[in-house]
Design a protein around this motif. Structure first.
Motif, PDB file in Angstrom:
ATOM      1  N   MET A   1       0.814  -1.212   0.000  1.00  0.00           N
ATOM      2  CA  MET A   1       0.000   0.000   0.000  1.00  0.00           C
ATOM      3  C   MET A   1       0.850   1.267   0.000  1.00  0.00           C
ATOM      4  N   LYS A   2       2.075   1.194   0.508  1.00  0.00           N
ATOM      5  CA  LYS A   2       2.960   2.363   0.491  1.00  0.00           C
ATOM      6  C   LYS A   2       3.290   2.792  -0.930  1.00  0.00           C
ATOM      7  N   TYR A   3       3.341   1.838  -1.853  1.00  0.00           N
ATOM      8  CA  TYR A   3       3.816   2.128  -3.203  1.00  0.00           C
ATOM      9  C   TYR A   3       2.727   2.137  -4.271  1.00  0.00           C
ATOM     10  N   ILE A   4       1.609   1.506  -4.041  1.00  0.00           N
ATOM     11  CA  ILE A   4       0.593   1.391  -5.095  1.00  0.00           C
ATOM     12  C   ILE A   4       0.010   2.753  -5.465  1.00  0.00           C
ATOM     13  N   ASN A   5      -0.103   3.654  -4.512  1.00  0.00           N
ATOM     14  CA  ASN A   5      -0.668   4.973  -4.810  1.00  0.00           C
ATOM     15  C   ASN A   5       0.330   5.902  -5.488  1.00  0.00           C
ATOM     16  N   SER A   6       1.571   5.471  -5.628  1.00  0.00           N
ATOM     17  CA  SER A   6       2.599   6.274  -6.296  1.00  0.00           C
ATOM     18  C   SER A   6       2.629   6.044  -7.800  1.00  0.00           C
ATOM     19  N   GLY A   7       1.746   5.185  -8.288  1.00  0.00           N
ATOM     20  CA  GLY A   7       1.673   4.936  -9.719  1.00  0.00           C
ATOM     21  C   GLY A   7       2.475   3.735 -10.194  1.00  0.00           C
ATOM     22  N   TYR A   8       3.111   3.014  -9.277  1.00  0.00           N
ATOM     23  CA  TYR A   8       3.863   1.810  -9.659  1.00  0.00           C
ATOM     24  C   TYR A   8       2.895   0.672  -9.951  1.00  0.00           C
ATOM     25  N   THR A   9       3.281  -0.209 -10.849  1.00  0.00           N
ATOM     26  CA  THR A   9       2.472  -1.392 -11.110  1.00  0.00           C
ATOM     27  C   THR A   9       2.708  -2.413 -10.004  1.00  0.00           C
ATOM     28  N   THR A  10       1.788  -3.344  -9.895  1.00  0.00           N
ATOM     29  CA  THR A  10       1.898  -4.379  -8.864  1.00  0.00           C
ATOM     30  C   THR A  10       3.148  -5.224  -9.075  1.00  0.00           C
ATOM     31  N   ILE A  11       3.455  -5.572 -10.301  1.00  0.00           N
ATOM     32  CA  ILE A  11       4.628  -6.409 -10.558  1.00  0.00           C
ATOM     33  C   ILE A  11       5.919  -5.647 -10.249  1.00  0.00           C
ATOM     34  N   TYR A  12       5.945  -4.357 -10.526  1.00  0.00           N
ATOM     35  CA  TYR A  12       7.117  -3.534 -10.187  1.00  0.00           C
ATOM     36  C   TYR A  12       7.310  -3.496  -8.673  1.00  0.00           C
ATOM     37  N   ILE A  13       6.224  -3.310  -7.948  1.00  0.00           N
ATOM     38  CA  ILE A  13       6.299  -3.287  -6.484  1.00  0.00           C
ATOM     39  C   ILE A  13       6.812  -4.626  -5.976  1.00  0.00           C
ATOM     40  N   TYR A  14       6.291  -5.719  -6.550  1.00  0.00           N
ATOM     41  CA  TYR A  14       6.745  -7.045  -6.122  1.00  0.00           C
ATOM     42  C   TYR A  14       8.243  -7.219  -6.359  1.00  0.00           C
ATOM     43  N   LYS A  15       8.693  -6.929  -7.565  1.00  0.00           N
ATOM     44  CA  LYS A  15      10.097  -7.169  -7.924  1.00  0.00           C
ATOM     45  C   LYS A  15      11.070  -6.273  -7.164  1.00  0.00           C
ATOM     46  N   ASN A  16      10.692  -5.033  -6.900  1.00  0.00           N
ATOM     47  CA  ASN A  16      11.636  -4.080  -6.328  1.00  0.00           C
ATOM     48  C   ASN A  16      11.509  -3.853  -4.824  1.00  0.00           C
ATOM     49  N   PHE A  17      10.370  -4.166  -4.255  1.00  0.00           N
ATOM     50  CA  PHE A  17      10.180  -3.884  -2.841  1.00  0.00           C
ATOM     51  C   PHE A  17       9.794  -5.116  -2.024  1.00  0.00           C
ATOM     52  N   ILE A  18       8.870  -5.916  -2.532  1.00  0.00           N
ATOM     53  CA  ILE A  18       8.357  -7.049  -1.761  1.00  0.00           C
ATOM     54  C   ILE A  18       9.340  -8.222  -1.765  1.00  0.00           C
ATOM     55  N   TYR A  19       9.734  -8.678  -2.951  1.00  0.00           N
ATOM     56  CA  TYR A  19      10.606  -9.854  -3.017  1.00  0.00           C
ATOM     57  C   TYR A  19      11.927  -9.663  -2.272  1.00  0.00           C
ATOM     58  N   PRO A  20      12.629  -8.551  -2.451  1.00  0.00           N
ATOM     59  CA  PRO A  20      13.901  -8.402  -1.722  1.00  0.00           C
ATOM     60  C   PRO A  20      13.736  -8.411  -0.194  1.00  0.00           C
ATOM     61  N   GLN A  21      12.612  -7.943   0.284  1.00  0.00           N
ATOM     62  CA  GLN A  21      12.413  -7.854   1.733  1.00  0.00           C
ATOM     63  C   GLN A  21      11.833  -9.137   2.330  1.00  0.00           C
ATOM     64  N   PHE A  22      10.874  -9.764   1.642  1.00  0.00           N
ATOM     65  CA  PHE A  22      10.149 -10.890   2.225  1.00  0.00           C
ATOM     66  C   PHE A  22      10.504 -12.241   1.603  1.00  0.00           C
ATOM     67  N   LEU A  23      11.137 -12.247   0.451  1.00  0.00           N
ATOM     68  CA  LEU A  23      11.544 -13.480  -0.237  1.00  0.00           C
ATOM     69  C   LEU A  23      10.386 -14.451  -0.430  1.00  0.00           C
ATOM     70  N   ILE A  24       9.270 -13.950  -0.942  1.00  0.00           N
ATOM     71  CA  ILE A  24       8.119 -14.787  -1.237  1.00  0.00           C
ATOM     72  C   ILE A  24       7.907 -14.819  -2.741  1.00  0.00           C
ATOM     73  N   SER A  25       7.267 -15.879  -3.219  1.00  0.00           N
ATOM     74  CA  SER A  25       7.012 -15.998  -4.653  1.00  0.00           C
ATOM     75  C   SER A  25       5.921 -15.022  -5.082  1.00  0.00           C
ATOM     76  N   LYS A  26       5.829 -14.835  -6.383  1.00  0.00           N
ATOM     77  CA  LYS A  26       4.805 -13.944  -6.930  1.00  0.00           C
ATOM     78  C   LYS A  26       3.411 -14.492  -6.609  1.00  0.00           C
ATOM     79  N   ALA A  27       3.241 -15.802  -6.710  1.00  0.00           N
ATOM     80  CA  ALA A  27       1.942 -16.416  -6.411  1.00  0.00           C
ATOM     81  C   ALA A  27       1.569 -16.188  -4.941  1.00  0.00           C
TER      82      ALA A  27
END
Length: 77
Positions: A22-48
């Motif tokens: 939610m921190k990044y979605i309102n900034s205009g980033y796509t969901t996949i961009y948020i996953y690749k650049n913010f979520i995966y490096p921090q939480f190490l979870i799969s896209k699914a």
């Protein structure tokens, strides 16, 4: 000896992922961009897993678990 895993901890992790999203979605980033650049490096979870976490009403479920625990403690007294 206590358990190392329970639903309460899982819901807390899901909430952290959702808050990070939610921190990044309102900034205009796509969901996949948020996953690749913010979520995966921090939480190490799969896209699914990430998409599943976004669909979980974790705050509601966590409140239910905590309420159930409180009710059980009150009934013991």
């Amino acid at each position: 000896m206590g358990k190392g895993y329970n639903k309460k901890n899982k819901y807390k992790k899901i909430i952290r992922v959702q808050e990070e999203y939610m921190k990044y979605i309102n900034s205009g980033y796509t969901t996949i961009y948020i996953y690749k650049n913010f979520i995966y490096p921090q939480f190490l979870i799969s896209k699914a897993t990430f998409y599943n976490y976004l669909a979980v009403p974790a705050q509601r479920d966590l409140k239910r678990i905590e309420k159930k625990k409180d009710d059980e403690e009150e009934s013991k007294d």
